[in-house]
Design an enzyme around this catalytic site. Structure first.
Site, PDB file in Angstrom:
ATOM      1  N   LYS A 133      60.190  91.335 124.675  1.00 20.32           N
ATOM      2  CA  LYS A 133      58.907  91.191 125.353  1.00 20.32           C
ATOM      3  C   LYS A 133      58.836  92.229 126.460  1.00 20.32           C
ATOM      4  O   LYS A 133      59.663  92.251 127.369  1.00 20.32           O
ATOM      5  CB  LYS A 133      58.778  89.788 125.938  1.00 20.32           C
ATOM      6  CG  LYS A 133      57.488  89.613 126.733  1.00 20.32           C
ATOM      7  CD  LYS A 133      57.263  88.173 127.148  1.00 20.32           C
ATOM      8  CE  LYS A 133      55.991  88.058 127.963  1.00 20.32           C
ATOM      9  NZ  LYS A 133      55.718  86.683 128.364  1.00 20.32           N
ATOM     10  N   LYS A 140      56.631  91.714 121.290  1.00 18.50           N
ATOM     11  CA  LYS A 140      55.361  91.527 121.989  1.00 18.50           C
ATOM     12  C   LYS A 140      55.200  92.594 123.056  1.00 18.50           C
ATOM     13  O   LYS A 140      56.151  92.839 123.789  1.00 18.50           O
ATOM     14  CB  LYS A 140      55.393  90.136 122.614  1.00 18.50           C
ATOM     15  CG  LYS A 140      54.231  89.791 123.477  1.00 18.50           C
ATOM     16  CD  LYS A 140      54.491  88.461 124.127  1.00 18.50           C
ATOM     17  CE  LYS A 140      53.363  88.150 125.074  1.00 18.50           C
ATOM     18  NZ  LYS A 140      53.638  86.999 125.861  1.00 18.50           N
TER      19      LYS A 140
HETATM   20  C1  PBG Z   1      53.869  83.822 129.730  1.00 20.62           C
HETATM   21  C2  PBG Z   1      53.208  84.518 128.604  1.00 20.62           C
HETATM   22  C3  PBG Z   1      52.403  85.658 128.668  1.00 20.62           C
HETATM   23  C4  PBG Z   1      51.902  85.850 127.397  1.00 20.62           C
HETATM   24  C5  PBG Z   1      52.440  84.856 126.577  1.00 20.62           C
HETATM   25  N1  PBG Z   1      53.270  84.048 127.343  1.00 20.62           N
HETATM   26  C6  PBG Z   1      51.979  86.502 129.821  1.00 20.62           C
HETATM   27  C7  PBG Z   1      52.964  87.142 130.688  1.00 20.62           C
HETATM   28  O1  PBG Z   1      54.141  87.265 130.375  1.00 20.62           O
HETATM   29  O2  PBG Z   1      52.533  87.522 131.772  1.00 20.62           O
HETATM   30  C8  PBG Z   1      50.937  86.933 127.019  1.00 20.62           C
HETATM   31  C9  PBG Z   1      50.099  86.664 125.835  1.00 20.62           C
HETATM   32  C10 PBG Z   1      48.886  87.489 125.727  1.00 20.62           C
HETATM   33  O3  PBG Z   1      48.645  88.446 126.503  1.00 20.62           O
HETATM   34  O4  PBG Z   1      48.106  87.191 124.822  1.00 20.62           O
HETATM   35  N2  PBG Z   1      55.164  84.112 129.992  1.00 20.62           N
END
Ligand code: PBG
Length: 335
Positions: free
Chosen positions: A204, A259
């Site tokens: 991520k 992601k």
């Molecule tokens: C929370 C989380 C996030 C997303 C999914 N879980 C945001 C972040 O890490 O700030 C992003 C999903 C999206 O942008 O659609 N940890």
């Protein structure tokens, strides 16, 4: 890969297999199917509540009752699972994010009611503290603003256990703390939740494409100018993603995720090629917003670009896609 470099034009005419839709379908190497889709949903407290999200046209925050109605539509279309993200009222946010493991919090109630209404629909929940913290970070911090790894993992384990007790099928840690997969797996086993699956957000990235999501759950304003770069991955790195995936698999992840999606297709491909394990990709909120906005402006054909994006994820090697287009894509595929 074997190339037929021995045969030449006109023996080989690449266009022969492109003349009609029937033959294009016959030789298509990857197909998107409704089974590939996972629909993220934003969940509100209360009943009969729906709120639009300005930066995600077409996506709404829904109270649990309405979310169940929508989930039923998704289930009837053949979508295998939904991913729930609670929108926590400010009054329930704290520095330590304790609402994350409140058995009566929105996510836990949503899990229980969703599984009760639709037992055959897979329910996935996020493990991370950002919807519950006053600072918008995924973990807990010390007085100097440092996000503490091991103290955060302790809270994340409690969050994961409370979701398991509520009946969740798949736990998806998105926090990027080190060692959390192993800690959560151990805790789940020790409470007898041996069938609860872990879908690890392994690779991520610290991405600006998450902006609309942070609007949707209300963590963006809390985060302010804060950044998640001390725990989420640097956009310049690729081999590091393999290291992250290797660790999560070794710690007990059943499935891994990359992601965001389209800007990181190279990572999806490397992860799938290297490990051959169930690999998911998240087409995140900013990717959705871009395609949607261009579609609304008449600059792109929304349906065509959304389906092409799905195809690109499959081609890169993804086994499944979290996408805000899930219901639309499922509907198009059914036509
Ligand atoms: C929370 C989380 C996030 C997303 C999914 N879980 C945001 C972040 O890490 O700030 C992003 C999903 C999206 O942008 O659609 N940890």
């Amino acid at each position: 890969m074997r190339h037929s470099s021995d045969s030449r034009f006109p023996a080989t005419r690449m266009r022969r297999l492109r003349t009609h839709e029937f033959i294009r379908r016959m030789v298509r190497e990857t197909q998107i199917s409704v089974s590939d889709l996972i629909c993220p949903m934003f969940i509100l407290d209360g009943d009969n509540q729906r709120e639009p999200i300005a930066s995600m046209p077409g996506v709404e925050r829904l109270s649990i009752d309405l979310a169940i109605e929508r989930a039923r539509r998704l289930y009837d279309l053949g979508v295998p699972a939904v991913a729930l993200f609670p929108v926590t009222p400010d009054a329930r946010k704290s520095a330590d994010g304790r609402e994350a493991y409140n058995p009566d919090a929105i996510a836990q109630r949503a899990i229980a009611r969703m599984k009760d209404a639709l037992p055959e629909l897979g329910v996935i929940t996020d493990v991370a503290l950002d919807p519950f913290t006053t600072h918008g970070h995924d973990g807990v911090m010390n007085d100097h603003g440092e996000i503490l790894n091991d103290a955060s993992v302790d809270v994340l384990v409690r969050q994961a256990l409370s979701q398991a007790r509520a009946g969740v099928d798949i736990i998806a840690p998105s926090d990027m703390m080190d060692g959390r997969i192993g800690a959560i797996r151990t805790a789940l086993e020790s409470e007898g939740f041996y069938n609860v699956k872990i879908l690890a957000y392994s690779a991520k990235y610290a991405s600006a494409f998450y902006g609309p999501f942070r609007d949707a759950v209300g963590s963006g304003a809390k985060l302010g100018k804060g950044s998640k770069k001390t725990y989420q991955m640097d956009a310049g790195n690729s081999t590091e993603a393999l290291h992250e995936v290797a660790l999560d698999l070794a710690e007990g992840a059943d499935m891994v995720m990359v992601k965001p999606g389209m800007p990181y297709l190279d990572i999806v491909q490397r992860v799938k090629a290297e490990f051959g394990r169930p690999t998911f990709v998240y087409q995140v909120s900013g990717e959705y917003a871009m395609l949607k906005a261009a579609g609304q402006a008449g600059w792109l054909d929304e349906r065509a670009v959304a389906l092409e994006a799905m195809q690109s994820f499959k081609r890169a090697g993804a086994d499944g896609i979290l996408t805000y287009f899930a219901e639309a894509v499922a509907t198009w595929l059914a036509e």
